[in-house]
Scaffold this active site. Structure first.
Site, PDB file in Angstrom:
ATOM      1  N   ALA A 240      11.808   7.750  38.393  1.00  0.00           N
ATOM      2  CA  ALA A 240      11.305   8.079  37.063  1.00  0.00           C
ATOM      3  C   ALA A 240      10.315   7.018  36.606  1.00  0.00           C
ATOM      4  O   ALA A 240      10.608   5.823  36.662  1.00  0.00           O
ATOM      5  CB  ALA A 240      12.465   8.170  36.080  1.00  0.00           C
TER       6      ALA A 240
ATOM      7  N   ASP B 214       9.126   6.280  33.307  1.00  0.00           N
ATOM      8  CA  ASP B 214       9.589   6.792  32.021  1.00  0.00           C
ATOM      9  C   ASP B 214       8.519   6.825  30.936  1.00  0.00           C
ATOM     10  O   ASP B 214       8.697   7.495  29.920  1.00  0.00           O
ATOM     11  CB  ASP B 214      10.783   5.971  31.534  1.00  0.00           C
TER      12      ASP B 214
ATOM     13  N   TYR C 289      19.692   8.025  30.415  1.00  0.00           N
ATOM     14  CA  TYR C 289      19.648   6.619  30.014  1.00  0.00           C
ATOM     15  C   TYR C 289      19.162   6.452  28.576  1.00  0.00           C
ATOM     16  O   TYR C 289      18.325   7.214  28.090  1.00  0.00           O
ATOM     17  CB  TYR C 289      18.705   5.828  30.929  1.00  0.00           C
TER      18      TYR C 289
ATOM     19  N   ASP D 229     -11.412 -12.823  28.842  1.00  0.00           N
ATOM     20  CA  ASP D 229     -10.502 -12.267  27.842  1.00  0.00           C
ATOM     21  C   ASP D 229      -9.319 -11.693  28.620  1.00  0.00           C
ATOM     22  O   ASP D 229      -9.303 -10.525  29.013  1.00  0.00           O
ATOM     23  CB  ASP D 229     -11.224 -11.194  27.029  1.00  0.00           C
TER      24      ASP D 229
END
Length: 720
Positions: free
Chosen positions: A324, A326, A410, A623
């Site tokens: 996954a 997520d 989860y 940067d």
């Protein structure tokens, strides 16, 4: 999942106009350039897309995601400094054409006028967008009505009541190539009752299904013709089904701020103890902290979770697809919980709602999606002068900004901490339910012992897996332009060899190395060398040390490596998780380290941080953007079942010679008068008064805070 969300009626659509702005008393000029998208903007952008699509002969659009398009950093900072115009307010919409042939479109919509106006419309050839909450709910309903699926459930398991069947839709796991249609993979479970924990009853079949076309793509049944007896043993945590009495040993523990909190809030801008920042939120990342400064000095331009991968370690078919991502797969913002006062957060709470789109182009409001509150975190500092018994001690506070996301089984809690001493903390809390599966025939023959997992009950296997959470940090260390001309320096301890300079063998050196290019800046944690990384500004010199001011990034929990083979799809598409630290130069389009979409066969599409860093761009004086991975290898315990106690992962950013002294010297020597001595309370009985408790607390006050502090002048040494 739909019960977590409160849907706002589309009656406010008003033909796509932005009239809601006037009704709410908010004009474009009142908005911060980084404010999240608002309800009326979603409605206006959706209507503009519908009208534009109709002109192209597209009868119906599905609205996958929509967010305020973030302006380029330089433009935002110029506007906030008063040096430039207000950046244009625009929305970025990802749209689906669900009729065959399936297509995905990116549309940019101008929100400046009375109506939304489509500025660009681009078909994203071959990609698959994220799986939204609406996708999850609707695909389960459609699969449960599919005749081929119904026949399979009846013949293989004797299941005819679909109310007792739970279907977990996951993204298909296909990361490259071009599958036929909108294919998802479905993990199947039974329930013994409506509130039963269905993960205790896994079926041995996984379905790959195109839910737009209502077509089953492939069926995997682990035990083939041998069949599978669905595990029958319940394992519940629902309050109506827990099979043990509640504890009666706990007494109330209240967090009280009688004068209110110490923070101030105006819109999405927050001030607290010298910290100033902006709270953002998007469907993809969830909570975003923008423009953090301390004592008026820039620290971070932006901080947010960027990606999560959960690769599973079961090597057999079809579990090579079980990984996954997520954020890119589901969107953390879409999965955010509505939080409850006195349950998820304690104390005096400020909440921020999340405003998101739904698949119809309407508005979904997640109430109380972000929680902000103060916490006492113990001692800030202390010294006891043993010669005369004098004590100086100060309490320490932190500001907590958090949200919680549920992604299928989860739950993840994500917590940003701002401390009075300048520390920035990040903590991930993992809980919820472990993903379970049936056994393979070889495991059944081996007495029911899983080979790549933990047996939680007869026939119930919890696979071994890992979690990696990548956080994107855009430092601005003492630079009003958002972090130009910075350096990232790796710092570690190195034992000295025995020799004339180290005759007793006790010496060690601190070695610093500037990470000059992207190829050098792909690093692993090394706790045995006390390795940290500091971001320094060579244009801002500390007057005491004569060296650049800096902030250091330091891991706070173990950082495992990814264990999948480098040639695996987990490690190639999930290459961002193969290193603990990456550093890149800022680029406004480089926000998503696993790519912009779960699937993208076009090599010109953004494939993530592995692709970006092949250019090996310069970092010295750039940067710089830091990408840091927290990770855990999860070998499931029985104690993680049926619901998992919180597992914690964390890192810290700390000022390193940013100040010239401890910045908390001005904390007042106060005593908490609500604290009570246990023995005194026992002698006084349950009726001991608050006044008596305060008197008891004042005894011996000379030891640490004999009197209220007199007003003082801020010490010039406390900041540059």
């Amino acid at each position: 999942m739909t019960t977590q969300l409160q849907h706002q009626s589309d009656v406010a659509r008003r033909a796509g106009t932005l009239a809601g702005k006037a009704q709410a008393g908010v004009t474009l000029g009142d908005l911060h350039p980084l404010d999240p998208i608002r309800a009326e903007e979603i409605l206006a952008a959706a209507q503009a897309c519908r009208e534009y699509g109709a002109q192209l002969g597209i009868p119906k659009l599905r609205f996958n995601s929509m967010a305020a398009q973030e302006p380029e950093k330089g433009a935002v900072l110029a506007y906030l400094r008063g040096d430039g115009p207000r950046p244009a307010r625009r929305a970025l919409a990802v749209l689906e054409v669900t009729a065959e042939p399936y297509a995905v479109i990116e549309a940019v919509v101008d929100l400046e006028g009375a109506q939304g106006e489509v500025l660009s419309w681009k078909e994203m050839v071959g990609v698959q967008p994220c799986l939204t909450i609406d996708d999850v709910v609707e695909s389960e309903e459609r699969l449960k009505a599919n005749p081929e699926f119904l026949a399979l459930m009846a013949s293989r398991y004797g299941i005819t009541d679909m109310q007792l069947l739970a279907v977990d839709p996951w993204y298909s796991g296909f990361r490259y190539g071009s599958p036929e249609g909108r294919i998802l993979q479905f993990l199947l479970y039974m329930r013994s009752s409506p509130d039963d924990n269905h993960y205790a009853h896994p079926l041995d079949t996984i379905i790959f299904y195109d839910y737009h076309a209502d077509r089953i793509h492939k069926v995997y049944s682990q035990n083939g013709e041998a069949g599978w007896d669905v595990p029958a043993q319940d394992a519940n945590f629902h309050r109506t089904l827990v099979d043990r009495p509640w504890r009666t040993t706990q007494k109330p523990l209240n967090i009280v701020q009688p004068e209110g909190p110490s923070f101030a809030v105006r819109g999405n801008l927050v001030s607290w103890e010298g910290w100033d920042f902006h709270v953002g939120f998007s469907w993809r990342e969830g909570l975003i902290l923008n423009n953090l400064s301390l004592a008026g000095r820039p620290v971070l331009y932006r901080a947010a979770l960027a990606e999560i991968i959960v690769p599973y370690g079961e090597p057999r078919e079809p579990f090579q697809y079980k990984a996954a991502y997520d954020i890119v797969d589901y969107g953390l913002g879409f999965c955010a919980n509505p939080l409850e006062l006195g349950c998820d957060c304690l104390g005096h709470i400020k909440y921020f709602d999340a405003v998101l789109n739904n698949s119809r182009g309407g508005v979904t409001v997640i109430k109380k999606a972000v929680c902000m509150h103060e916490e006492d975190v113990g001692m800030a500092w202390k010294h006891y002068e043993y010669r005369n018994g004098h004590v100086e001690v100060r309490r320490h506070r932190r500001l907590v900004i958090s949200f919680i996301a549920t992604i299928a089984n989860y739950e993840y809690g994500f917590y940003w901490y701002l401390y009075q001493d300048g520390t920035i903390g990040f903590e991930g809390k993992l809980t919820g339910i472990v993903s379970t599966h049936a056994l393979f025939p070889a495991e059944v023959a081996n007495g029911g012992q899983p080979q790549w997992g933990t047996r939680l009950a007869p026939g119930v296997n919890a696979h071994i897996h890992q979690h990696f959470f990548m956080v994107r940090l855009d430092p601005a260390v003492d630079c009003p332009e958002g972090g130009k001309n910075l350096q990232v320096v790796e710092v570690e301890a190195e034992p000295m060899p025995l020799g004339p300079a180290n005759p007793h063998g006790v010496g060690f050196d601190i070695v610093e190395r500037v990470l000059g290019r992207e190829a050098e800046a792909q690093r692993m944690c090394a706790p045995e060398r006390s390795r940290v990384w500091k971001v320094q500004n060579p244009n801002s010199i500390n007057p005491v040390t004569g060296k650049p001011v800096a902030w250091k990034l330091m891991p706070g929990s173990p950082c495992p490596p990814m264990l999948a083979h480098p040639t695996s799809s987990h490690a190639t598409r999930g290459v961002f998780a193969t290193k603990h630290l990456w550093v890149t130069p800022y680029h406004p389009k480089e926000m998503n380290p696993a790519g912009d979409y779960p699937l993208h066969p076009d090599p010109e599409q953004n494939q993530g941080i592995g692709q970006w860093t092949r250019a090996n761009r310069n970092l010295d004086g750039a940067d710089c953007v830091l990408w840091f991975n927290l990770g855990i290898t999860h070998v499931v315990r029985l104690e993680d079942w049926p619901v998992m106690p919180v597992e914690r992962l964390e890192f810290h950013l700390k000022p390193w010679n940013f100040f010239t002294q401890n910045p908390t010297l001005d904390l007042p020597p106060t005593r908490n008068i609500a604290s009570r001595n246990y023995d005194d309370a026992q002698r006084g009985g349950a009726g001991t008064s608050v006044a008596a408790a305060a008197a008891s607390a004042s005894e011996g006050a000379g030891a640490c805070c004999a009197q209220a502090p007199t007003p003082n002048t801020p010490q010039p040494a406390s900041k540059l």
